[in-house]
Structure formats: structure tokens, C-alpha cells
Write a protein that holds these residues in place. Structure first.
Motif, short mmCIF file in Angstrom:
data_model
loop_
_atom_site.label_atom_id
_atom_site.label_comp_id
_atom_site.label_asym_id
_atom_site.label_seq_id
_atom_site.Cartn_x
_atom_site.Cartn_y
_atom_site.Cartn_z
N THR A 118 4.58 -7.42 -10.91
CA THR A 118 5.48 -7.38 -12.23
C THR A 118 4.95 -6.17 -13.04
O THR A 118 5.74 -5.49 -13.28
N ALA A 119 3.57 -6.26 -13.36
CA ALA A 119 3.44 -5.12 -14.13
C ALA A 119 3.56 -3.68 -13.56
O ALA A 119 3.72 -2.71 -14.42
N ASP A 123 5.99 -1.30 -15.69
CA ASP A 123 5.22 -0.32 -16.40
C ASP A 123 4.87 1.05 -15.75
O ASP A 123 4.61 2.16 -16.32
N TYR A 124 5.73 1.09 -14.46
CA TYR A 124 5.39 2.51 -13.65
C TYR A 124 6.66 3.00 -12.93
O TYR A 124 7.50 2.13 -12.79
N HIS A 149 -0.74 3.51 -4.76
CA HIS A 149 -0.13 1.98 -4.74
C HIS A 149 -1.13 0.95 -4.33
O HIS A 149 -0.98 0.00 -4.98
N ARG A 150 -2.24 1.36 -3.72
CA ARG A 150 -3.23 0.38 -3.50
C ARG A 150 -3.83 -0.21 -4.89
O ARG A 150 -4.69 -1.26 -4.71
N GLU A 151 -3.62 0.62 -5.78
CA GLU A 151 -4.27 0.16 -7.12
C GLU A 151 -3.34 -1.21 -7.69
O GLU A 151 -3.93 -1.76 -8.86
N PHE A 152 -2.33 -1.38 -7.29
CA PHE A 152 -1.40 -2.65 -7.60
C PHE A 152 -1.81 -3.65 -6.88
O PHE A 152 -1.55 -4.75 -7.42
N CYS A 182 -1.86 1.80 1.76
CA CYS A 182 -1.07 2.68 0.92
C CYS A 182 -1.59 3.23 -0.15
O CYS A 182 -2.01 2.42 -0.91
N PRO A 183 -1.50 4.40 -0.37
CA PRO A 183 -0.97 5.46 0.46
C PRO A 183 -1.81 6.00 1.49
O PRO A 183 -1.20 7.13 2.32
N GLY A 184 -2.87 5.50 2.09
CA GLY A 184 -3.60 6.05 3.12
C GLY A 184 -4.53 7.18 2.78
O GLY A 184 -4.53 7.61 1.57
#
Length: 163
Positions: free
Chosen positions: A55-56, A60-61, A101-104, A109-111
Motif C-alpha cells: 500500500t505505501a 507514495d511512489y 521494485h525489490r525494496e518494496f 525484480c528489477p534483476g
């Protein structure tokens, strides 16, 4: 993808999948950058996006997909398009932060290839750098249709996410 028609068809297939299989109101991404350096508008600005998996992350992005996968290397035109989009978002007063992407959530992803480019700062540039003259302007974004609803995010995202 060798012809831009393939990029358009790919974007439309992903949009259909997101809407038909996931039940979303539109493609999950805010924007996409194809190998030819064209920017596609998905949910666009001011719409809740669905690409981050949280959700964040979605509220937020903004998300930007590079329309490549695995070990594919984004073209210099794609990188230039993302830089131009980022500059535009900065002009609108949005944060310049970029996140993978992987930080969420837990994903590859993103590889490795794109992750390395993010760490090297490939998608950032001096605001209004030399790329401005050759980069697509916001009014040049290819709009493949937009649905989406919800509160607007305050950033960018997916090949990295900017806030």
C-alpha cells in the motif's frame, strides 16, 4: 522487441492481463519506457498505482517499467527517457528518490542488470542536463489509455521508484 509496434502490443497485453487477470482498473504501472525511448502513460500522475505490491509503495511512489526482463540491458534511449521523466517529475515538485521494485517486497525484480544500473546512478542526471534536448517531453508521452483511481502518489518507481 525490434519494431515499435511490438512495444505497443506488449504494453496493451500487460494492460489487459492486469485488468482481466488481476481485476485492476488499469495497468499497474504509472509509466513505461520502451527500447525506442518512447514513454507510455499507464495510470499516469495523480493516480494510485499497483506495481509495488504494498500500500505505501503504491500510494507514495510512481512506477516506471523498462519493458525488459531478466538479464536484458535497457537501451540508452530507455535510460534517457527515464531521466527525462524524472526531470519532469522534479519540475512538478516531486522527490527525486529512486528505489528498486525489490525494496518494496521480496522479489528479484528489477534483476541484476537494472539493479547495477540503479546503483551506478544511470537513471539520474543533473536536472536539465544535455539529455533535455533529445528526450521526450511530457506532452510527447504515448498514452495507451488510462483508467485508475485513488489518491495521487508523490513520486516515480519500478526500474526504480522515485518519490
Amino acid at each position: 522487441m525490434s519494431a515499435h509496434d511490438e512495444c505497443i502490443a506488449y504494453w496493451q497485453r500487460v494492460r489487459s492481463f492486469h485488468m482481466d487477470q488481476n481485476g485492476w482498473v488499469d495497468i499497474g504501472y504509472s509509466f513505461g519506457a520502451c527500447p525506442h525511448g518512447e514513454l507510455f502513460t499507464g495510470r499516469g500522475l495523480g493516480h494510485y498505482q499497483a506495481a509495488q505490491g504494498t500500500t505505501a509503495g503504491n500510494s507514495d511512489y510512481y512506477s516506471v517499467t523498462l519493458m525488459v526482463g531478466g538479464l536484458e540491458v535497457p537501451s540508452s534511449r530507455q535510460i534517457t527517457a527515464v531521466r527525462a521523466l524524472r526531470d519532469h517529475l522534479i519540475d512538478l515538485g516531486l522527490s527525486a528518490e529512486i528505489r528498486a521494485h525489490r525494496e518494496f517486497f521480496d522479489t528479484e525484480c528489477p534483476g541484476r542488470v537494472i539493479d547495477d544500473l540503479l546503483r551506478q546512478g544511470a537513471f539520474t542526471s543533473a536536472h536539465h542536463s544535455a539529455f533535455q534536448a533529445r528526450s521526450p517531453r511530457p506532452q510527447d508521452f504515448f498514452d495507451a489509455g488510462c483508467g485508475g483511481a485513488g489518491r495521487g502518489p508523490n513520486g516515480m518507481g519500478d526500474a526504480g521508484s522515485a518519490r
